[in-house]
Design a protein around this motif. Structure first.
Motif, PDB file in Angstrom:
ATOM      1  N   CYS A 131       0.822  -1.215   0.000  1.00 55.04           N
ATOM      2  CA  CYS A 131       0.000   0.000   0.000  1.00 55.04           C
ATOM      3  C   CYS A 131       0.857   1.267   0.000  1.00 55.04           C
ATOM      4  CB  CYS A 131      -0.956   0.000   1.185  1.00 55.04           C
ATOM      5  SG  CYS A 131      -2.196  -1.315   1.110  1.00 55.04           S
ATOM      6  N   ILE A 132       2.030   1.197   0.594  1.00 55.52           N
ATOM      7  CA  ILE A 132       2.950   2.346   0.547  1.00 55.52           C
ATOM      8  C   ILE A 132       3.340   2.614  -0.904  1.00 55.52           C
ATOM      9  CG2 ILE A 132       5.139   3.314   1.364  1.00 55.52           C
ATOM     10  CD1 ILE A 132       3.181   2.834   3.608  1.00 55.52           C
ATOM     11  N   PHE A 133       3.632   1.530  -1.643  1.00 54.37           N
ATOM     12  CA  PHE A 133       3.972   1.644  -3.064  1.00 54.37           C
ATOM     13  C   PHE A 133       2.814   2.252  -3.845  1.00 54.37           C
ATOM     14  CE2 PHE A 133       3.624  -0.261  -7.314  1.00 54.37           C
ATOM     15  CZ  PHE A 133       4.810   0.161  -7.891  1.00 54.37           C
ATOM     16  N   LEU A 134       1.609   1.789  -3.583  1.00 55.91           N
ATOM     17  CA  LEU A 134       0.436   2.316  -4.277  1.00 55.91           C
ATOM     18  C   LEU A 134       0.266   3.802  -3.976  1.00 55.91           C
ATOM     19  CD1 LEU A 134      -1.649   0.839  -6.103  1.00 55.91           C
ATOM     20  CD2 LEU A 134      -3.194   0.829  -4.151  1.00 55.91           C
ATOM     21  N   GLY A 135       0.472   4.192  -2.727  1.00 62.06           N
ATOM     22  CA  GLY A 135       0.371   5.592  -2.345  1.00 62.06           C
ATOM     23  C   GLY A 135       1.410   6.471  -3.006  1.00 62.06           C
ATOM     24  N   ARG A 136       2.563   5.906  -3.316  1.00 60.55           N
ATOM     25  CA  ARG A 136       3.639   6.644  -3.970  1.00 60.55           C
ATOM     26  C   ARG A 136       3.410   6.818  -5.465  1.00 60.55           C
ATOM     27  NH1 ARG A 136       7.760   9.666  -1.836  1.00 60.55           N
ATOM     28  NH2 ARG A 136       5.775  10.640  -1.275  1.00 60.55           N
ATOM     29  N   GLY A 137       2.276   6.304  -5.962  1.00 54.71           N
ATOM     30  CA  GLY A 137       1.962   6.469  -7.384  1.00 54.71           C
ATOM     31  C   GLY A 137       2.115   5.204  -8.197  1.00 54.71           C
ATOM     32  N   GLY A 138       2.380   4.089  -7.543  1.00 56.70           N
ATOM     33  CA  GLY A 138       2.463   2.827  -8.263  1.00 56.70           C
ATOM     34  C   GLY A 138       1.092   2.382  -8.734  1.00 56.70           C
ATOM     35  N   SER A 139       1.056   1.504  -9.739  1.00 58.21           N
ATOM     36  CA  SER A 139      -0.216   1.042 -10.288  1.00 58.21           C
ATOM     37  C   SER A 139      -0.591  -0.327  -9.738  1.00 58.21           C
ATOM     38  CB  SER A 139      -0.139   0.974 -11.816  1.00 58.21           C
ATOM     39  OG  SER A 139       0.694  -0.112 -12.225  1.00 58.21           O
ATOM     40  N   LEU A 140      -1.875  -0.642  -9.835  1.00 61.21           N
ATOM     41  CA  LEU A 140      -2.344  -1.953  -9.411  1.00 61.21           C
ATOM     42  C   LEU A 140      -1.713  -3.062 -10.247  1.00 61.21           C
ATOM     43  CD1 LEU A 140      -6.157  -1.263  -8.883  1.00 61.21           C
ATOM     44  CD2 LEU A 140      -4.523  -1.922  -7.104  1.00 61.21           C
ATOM     45  N   VAL A 141      -1.553  -2.826 -11.537  1.00 63.79           N
ATOM     46  CA  VAL A 141      -0.951  -3.849 -12.401  1.00 63.79           C
ATOM     47  C   VAL A 141       0.488  -4.127 -11.980  1.00 63.79           C
ATOM     48  CG1 VAL A 141      -0.238  -4.413 -14.764  1.00 63.79           C
ATOM     49  CG2 VAL A 141      -2.448  -3.315 -14.361  1.00 63.79           C
ATOM     50  N   CYS A 198       1.654  -3.764  -8.998  1.00 66.25           N
ATOM     51  CA  CYS A 198       1.563  -4.466  -7.713  1.00 66.25           C
ATOM     52  C   CYS A 198       1.308  -5.952  -7.907  1.00 66.25           C
ATOM     53  CB  CYS A 198       0.445  -3.874  -6.852  1.00 66.25           C
ATOM     54  SG  CYS A 198       0.809  -2.273  -6.122  1.00 66.25           S
ATOM     55  N   PHE A 199       0.230  -6.271  -8.613  1.00 68.30           N
ATOM     56  CA  PHE A 199      -0.143  -7.677  -8.765  1.00 68.30           C
ATOM     57  C   PHE A 199       0.864  -8.446  -9.612  1.00 68.30           C
ATOM     58  CE2 PHE A 199      -4.494  -6.061  -7.689  1.00 68.30           C
ATOM     59  CZ  PHE A 199      -4.649  -6.819  -6.542  1.00 68.30           C
ATOM     60  N   SER A 200       1.453  -7.779 -10.597  1.00 72.38           N
ATOM     61  CA  SER A 200       2.477  -8.446 -11.411  1.00 72.38           C
ATOM     62  C   SER A 200       3.681  -8.808 -10.563  1.00 72.38           C
ATOM     63  CB  SER A 200       2.898  -7.548 -12.580  1.00 72.38           C
ATOM     64  OG  SER A 200       1.814  -7.301 -13.461  1.00 72.38           O
ATOM     65  N   GLU A 201       4.090  -7.889  -9.707  1.00 73.45           N
ATOM     66  CA  GLU A 201       5.244  -8.178  -8.846  1.00 73.45           C
ATOM     67  C   GLU A 201       4.917  -9.283  -7.846  1.00 73.45           C
ATOM     68  OE1 GLU A 201       8.995  -8.233  -8.008  1.00 73.45           O
ATOM     69  OE2 GLU A 201       8.199  -6.800  -9.485  1.00 73.45           O
ATOM     70  N   LEU A 202       3.732  -9.233  -7.297  1.00 68.71           N
ATOM     71  CA  LEU A 202       3.321 -10.262  -6.337  1.00 68.71           C
ATOM     72  C   LEU A 202       3.320 -11.648  -6.978  1.00 68.71           C
ATOM     73  CD1 LEU A 202       0.400  -8.386  -4.531  1.00 68.71           C
ATOM     74  CD2 LEU A 202       2.490  -9.222  -3.450  1.00 68.71           C
ATOM     75  N   MET A 203       2.973 -11.711  -8.272  1.00 65.45           N
ATOM     76  CA  MET A 203       2.918 -12.992  -8.970  1.00 65.45           C
ATOM     77  C   MET A 203       4.204 -13.308  -9.734  1.00 65.45           C
ATOM     78  SD  MET A 203      -1.060 -13.320 -10.244  1.00 65.45           S
ATOM     79  CE  MET A 203      -1.314 -11.675 -10.897  1.00 65.45           C
ATOM     80  N   GLY A 204       5.234 -12.462  -9.546  1.00 65.44           N
ATOM     81  CA  GLY A 204       6.526 -12.721 -10.173  1.00 65.44           C
ATOM     82  C   GLY A 204       6.545 -12.536 -11.669  1.00 65.44           C
ATOM     83  N   ARG A 205       5.829 -11.527 -12.161  1.00 64.87           N
ATOM     84  CA  ARG A 205       5.730 -11.295 -13.609  1.00 64.87           C
ATOM     85  C   ARG A 205       6.579 -10.103 -14.048  1.00 64.87           C
ATOM     86  NH1 ARG A 205       1.553 -14.804 -15.485  1.00 64.87           N
ATOM     87  NH2 ARG A 205       0.913 -15.985 -13.639  1.00 64.87           N
ATOM     88  N   GLN A 206       6.876 -10.063 -15.362  1.00 65.46           N
ATOM     89  CA  GLN A 206       7.751  -9.029 -15.915  1.00 65.46           C
ATOM     90  C   GLN A 206       7.208  -7.614 -15.715  1.00 65.46           C
ATOM     91  OE1 GLN A 206       8.832  -9.634 -20.010  1.00 65.46           O
ATOM     92  NE2 GLN A 206       9.751 -11.648 -19.641  1.00 65.46           N
ATOM     93  N   ALA A 207       5.892  -7.462 -15.703  1.00 65.26           N
ATOM     94  CA  ALA A 207       5.291  -6.132 -15.583  1.00 65.26           C
ATOM     95  C   ALA A 207       5.344  -5.590 -14.154  1.00 65.26           C
ATOM     96  CB  ALA A 207       3.839  -6.169 -16.060  1.00 65.26           C
ATOM     97  N   GLY A 208       5.919  -6.351 -13.240  1.00 63.17           N
ATOM     98  CA  GLY A 208       6.015  -5.909 -11.852  1.00 63.17           C
ATOM     99  C   GLY A 208       6.958  -4.746 -11.671  1.00 63.17           C
ATOM    100  N   CYS A 209       6.790  -4.032 -10.569  1.00 63.63           N
ATOM    101  CA  CYS A 209       7.611  -2.834 -10.313  1.00 63.63           C
ATOM    102  C   CYS A 209       9.091  -3.170 -10.150  1.00 63.63           C
ATOM    103  CB  CYS A 209       7.099  -2.101  -9.081  1.00 63.63           C
ATOM    104  SG  CYS A 209       7.073  -3.098  -7.574  1.00 63.63           S
ATOM    105  N   TYR A 216       9.451  -1.219  -5.302  1.00 66.00           N
ATOM    106  CA  TYR A 216      10.437  -0.145  -5.477  1.00 66.00           C
ATOM    107  C   TYR A 216       9.938   0.835  -6.531  1.00 66.00           C
ATOM    108  CZ  TYR A 216      15.309   1.624  -5.573  1.00 66.00           C
ATOM    109  OH  TYR A 216      16.461   2.384  -5.463  1.00 66.00           O
ATOM    110  N   LYS A 217      10.129   2.117  -6.309  1.00 63.82           N
ATOM    111  CA  LYS A 217       9.776   3.129  -7.297  1.00 63.82           C
ATOM    112  C   LYS A 217      10.630   4.371  -7.045  1.00 63.82           C
ATOM    113  CE  LYS A 217       5.681   4.921  -9.707  1.00 63.82           C
ATOM    114  NZ  LYS A 217       5.895   4.073 -10.897  1.00 63.82           N
ATOM    115  N   LYS A 218      11.861   4.296  -7.462  1.00 61.09           N
ATOM    116  CA  LYS A 218      12.841   5.342  -7.173  1.00 61.09           C
ATOM    117  C   LYS A 218      12.406   6.712  -7.703  1.00 61.09           C
ATOM    118  CE  LYS A 218      17.697   6.598  -7.926  1.00 61.09           C
ATOM    119  NZ  LYS A 218      18.977   6.208  -8.593  1.00 61.09           N
ATOM    120  N   GLU A 219      11.792   6.736  -8.902  1.00 54.85           N
ATOM    121  CA  GLU A 219      11.424   8.017  -9.500  1.00 54.85           C
ATOM    122  C   GLU A 219      10.378   8.759  -8.684  1.00 54.85           C
ATOM    123  OE1 GLU A 219       9.009   4.794 -11.723  1.00 54.85           O
ATOM    124  OE2 GLU A 219      10.963   5.035 -10.750  1.00 54.85           O
TER     125      GLU A 219
END
Length: 398
Positions: free
Chosen positions: A129-139, A141-152, A163-166
């Motif tokens: 949720c911290i990542f989401l609050g920082r401007g991350g997207s749901l896609v 989030c879920f991609s990273e949780l499932m170990g997919r390329q589209a993850g953050c 992670y979202k350095k920018e």
């Protein structure tokens, strides 16, 4: 071991000043005709702040209709994302460690309302949720949780390493307390560059006894760094109640020579006011500690049912009396900014957003095996990869 009745009563407190508003479902003003976004609404925090070596800020917090409705949407989205993550984990689409944030959403939302994306946040492993609050997207989030390329983190970090350095988010970290010295290092860089920004280094009550935390705090105080240490006190370090692990569970006082502030972490406006106060303090005077009195509904992680060391009555009591989303719902209704039906519509749209994001995340491919060798060494040095006996070169890294 469950908390005693007296200790439990400290966890379960009524929605101060709002309990009488539960019968406002008859309000008729539609969202489309709600007050102008420039309208200023003054809200009083649920309970007073408690300060250590500082004068607490005012309990009166200014907001707008847009912010109130934004808080409701954002926290509902975070809540739904975490509930969906629970289901995905049980379906074995999410593997490994997974720590959920439902119940603590007011901390993430209130903190973002007080700062900018140029300020930095670094946290432990309860980071979705911290990542989401920082401007991350749901896609992402879920991609990273499932170990997919589209993850953050390209599917290589999983639940604990968003992670979202920018956007100033320097990650979730799996080693208990290790993110705090890193956060103080970020604050050192901010002071060095003189850019008038601060770092929020977040940790739980279970990490509050870590020696590295006090070492980093000492250095931050010596150098007057703009570091804000945020203890998210959800009252249990894994399955251990705070009073069993800490001789002094007043974490906002733990800095001794460093000022501290105790905050109702279930009240988004109290968090907003505290973070605004802390940023102003840190830029002028150096570090400060914020203790967020909050609560997690899930267990420590997905392997923890969360009901062996606390009672179900305790959990349901906090949900009924202190839930951060319900607090905002009642404020919206009391100020006639929306109706019950319209808020239900928002929640339905949130469900749809989450479902759509999960579907897209499932379509993302797994990382290519070559990704095992990226982000390890600096590129262009011709590093060789040998076999187990070191006699056969298996490849040269880019």
């Amino acid at each position: 071991m469950a908390l005693s009745t007296s200790l439990r009563s400290n966890l379960v407190r009524p929605l101060a000043g709002l309990t009488a508003l539960s019968s406002t479902g008859h309000l008729r003003r539609p969202f489309s005709s709600s007050a102008d976004d420039s309208t200023v609404i003054t809200v009083e925090t649920s309970v007073p702040f408690v300060g250590h070596k500082c004068d607490p800020p005012s309990r009166n917090v200014e907001t707008t209709p847009k912010e109130l409705l934004g808080f409701f949407h954002d926290m509902a989205l975070m809540r739904r994302m975490e509930i969906a993550s629970d289901s995905l984990y049980k379906s074995k689409l999410i593997r490994g460690f997974c720590h959920l944030y439902d119940g603590q959403e007011a901390v993430a939302v209130g903190m973002e309302a007080a700062i900018t994306k140029k300020d930095c946040i670094i946290t432990a492993y309860r980071d979705h949720c911290i990542f989401l609050g920082r401007g991350g997207s749901l896609v992402e989030c879920f991609s990273e949780l499932m170990g997919r390329q589209a993850g953050c983190s390209k599917g290589k970090g999983g639940s604990m390493h968003f992670y979202k350095k920018e956007n100033g988010f320097f990650g979730g970290h799996g080693i208990v307390g290790a993110q705090v010295p890193l956060g103080c290092g970020l604050a050192f860089a901010q002071k060095y560059s003189k850019d008038e920004t601060v770092t929020f280094a977040m940790y739980g009550d279970g990490a509050a006894n870590q020696g590295q935390l006090f070492e980093a705090l000492n250095m931050s105080a010596l150098l007057d760094l703009p570091a804000i240490l945020v203890c998210e006190n959800n009252h249990y370090g894994m399955g251990t109640a705070e009073w069993r692990a800490a001789k002094s569970p007043a974490y906002y006082k733990r800095g001794d020579y460093v000022p501290g502030l105790k905050v109702d972490g279930m009240d988004a406006f109290a968090v907003k006011q505290a973070c605004k106060f802390a940023k102003e303090h840190a830029l002028k005077n150096g570090p400060i500690i914020l203790e967020m009195d909050t609560y997690r509904y899930h267990g420590h992680s997905m392997s923890d049912p969360g009901s062996t060391y606390r009672t179900r009555d305790e959990i349901s009591g906090v949900r009924q009396e202190r839930d951060p989303i319900e607090r905002i719902r009642k404020l919206i209704l009391s100020h006639e900014l929306s109706t019950e039906a319209e808020l239900k519509t928002i929640e339905k749209k949130v469900r749809s957003e989450v479902d759509d994001a999960i579907a897209l995340a499932k379509e993302s491919p797994m990382p290519d095996p070559s990704e095992l060798f990226t982000n390890v060494y600096v590129k262009g040095f011709g590093i060789e990869v040998a076999g187990a006996d070191r006699k056969e070169v298996r490849g040269v890294l880019p």
